[in-house]
Design a protein around this motif. Sequence first.
Motif, PDB file in Angstrom:
ATOM      1  N   ILE A  71       0.842  -1.209   0.000  1.00  0.00           N
ATOM      2  CA  ILE A  71       0.000   0.000   0.000  1.00  0.00           C
ATOM      3  C   ILE A  71       0.871   1.251   0.000  1.00  0.00           C
ATOM      4  O   ILE A  71       0.587   2.220  -0.717  1.00  0.00           O
ATOM      5  CB  ILE A  71      -0.966  -0.023   1.199  1.00  0.00           C
ATOM      6  N   ASN A  72       1.949   1.242   0.783  1.00  0.00           N
ATOM      7  CA  ASN A  72       2.848   2.398   0.815  1.00  0.00           C
ATOM      8  C   ASN A  72       3.515   2.605  -0.542  1.00  0.00           C
ATOM      9  O   ASN A  72       3.603   3.733  -1.033  1.00  0.00           O
ATOM     10  CB  ASN A  72       3.893   2.237   1.922  1.00  0.00           C
ATOM     11  N   TYR A  73       3.981   1.515  -1.170  1.00  0.00           N
ATOM     12  CA  TYR A  73       4.575   1.639  -2.509  1.00  0.00           C
ATOM     13  C   TYR A  73       3.568   2.215  -3.501  1.00  0.00           C
ATOM     14  O   TYR A  73       3.900   3.075  -4.321  1.00  0.00           O
ATOM     15  CB  TYR A  73       5.057   0.283  -3.017  1.00  0.00           C
ATOM     16  N   TRP A  74       2.328   1.728  -3.455  1.00  0.00           N
ATOM     17  CA  TRP A  74       1.314   2.232  -4.383  1.00  0.00           C
ATOM     18  C   TRP A  74       0.979   3.695  -4.110  1.00  0.00           C
ATOM     19  O   TRP A  74       0.731   4.463  -5.032  1.00  0.00           O
ATOM     20  CB  TRP A  74       0.057   1.360  -4.338  1.00  0.00           C
ATOM     21  N   THR A  75       0.990   4.096  -2.860  1.00  0.00           N
ATOM     22  CA  THR A  75       0.753   5.504  -2.522  1.00  0.00           C
ATOM     23  C   THR A  75       1.891   6.364  -3.055  1.00  0.00           C
ATOM     24  O   THR A  75       1.655   7.435  -3.634  1.00  0.00           O
ATOM     25  CB  THR A  75       0.618   5.667  -0.993  1.00  0.00           C
ATOM     26  N   ILE A  76       3.108   5.896  -2.873  1.00  0.00           N
ATOM     27  CA  ILE A  76       4.268   6.623  -3.401  1.00  0.00           C
ATOM     28  C   ILE A  76       4.181   6.704  -4.926  1.00  0.00           C
ATOM     29  O   ILE A  76       4.432   7.765  -5.512  1.00  0.00           O
ATOM     30  CB  ILE A  76       5.582   5.946  -2.960  1.00  0.00           C
ATOM     31  N   ALA A  77       3.805   5.603  -5.567  1.00  0.00           N
ATOM     32  CA  ALA A  77       3.660   5.606  -7.033  1.00  0.00           C
ATOM     33  C   ALA A  77       2.624   6.636  -7.464  1.00  0.00           C
ATOM     34  O   ALA A  77       2.851   7.398  -8.417  1.00  0.00           O
ATOM     35  CB  ALA A  77       3.267   4.219  -7.529  1.00  0.00           C
ATOM     36  N   TYR A  78       1.497   6.665  -6.761  1.00  0.00           N
ATOM     37  CA  TYR A  78       0.449   7.636  -7.101  1.00  0.00           C
ATOM     38  C   TYR A  78       0.950   9.074  -6.920  1.00  0.00           C
ATOM     39  O   TYR A  78       0.716   9.934  -7.783  1.00  0.00           O
ATOM     40  CB  TYR A  78      -0.802   7.406  -6.247  1.00  0.00           C
ATOM     41  N   LEU A  79       1.629   9.335  -5.807  1.00  0.00           N
ATOM     42  CA  LEU A  79       2.136  10.688  -5.565  1.00  0.00           C
ATOM     43  C   LEU A  79       3.181  11.087  -6.599  1.00  0.00           C
ATOM     44  O   LEU A  79       3.203  12.232  -7.056  1.00  0.00           O
ATOM     45  CB  LEU A  79       2.700  10.794  -4.148  1.00  0.00           C
ATOM     46  N   CYS A  80       4.030  10.144  -6.981  1.00  0.00           N
ATOM     47  CA  CYS A  80       5.003  10.434  -8.044  1.00  0.00           C
ATOM     48  C   CYS A  80       4.288  10.712  -9.360  1.00  0.00           C
ATOM     49  O   CYS A  80       4.615  11.674 -10.067  1.00  0.00           O
ATOM     50  CB  CYS A  80       5.982   9.272  -8.207  1.00  0.00           C
TER      51      CYS A  80
END
Length: 160
Positions: A71-80
């Motif tokens: 979930i954290n990786y996907w959140t970071i991906a979305y923010l990027c």
Amino acid sequence: MAPNSTPLAVAAGISILASGWAAGLSTSLSVFGIPTILHGNAPSEVMVRQWRFQFLRGQSIIPGVAVLNAINYWTIAYLCWSRSLEWRGFAAAGLSTFFQVPYTLTFIMETNRQMLPEGKEKTLSEDSARSLIKKWGDLNVARAVVPIIGTGLALWNFCL
């Protein structure tokens, strides 16, 4: 990822460390724990009890870390993505990290069921116990590769 995004870089760093830690933990169960269990001349009940102790400790930590880290990786991906930064490595790292869960359900769960008691203590022959514990160790090594891949993908994205 742009170096001027400190909170995003910290979040990415935490996920990279977490997936690397999960990979190391999973690998150590198979590389150190399983051979230690199988090396002695313990009766099957003792080997299964030792495996169960190791299994339950890992089960209490690793699945939660995998899901939260994905979930954290996907959140970071979305923010990027929302900032027009490279995001695909983080999204793929999230997928790779999360994949531990379906891999376990598909490939390892049956072995777990054969060794875990349901209401009463299971008695396995020594050959069966050794075979199942070795099989579990081999399957677990394959499962440990998944967060290693996620760590690599995230590091690649982080260094862009």
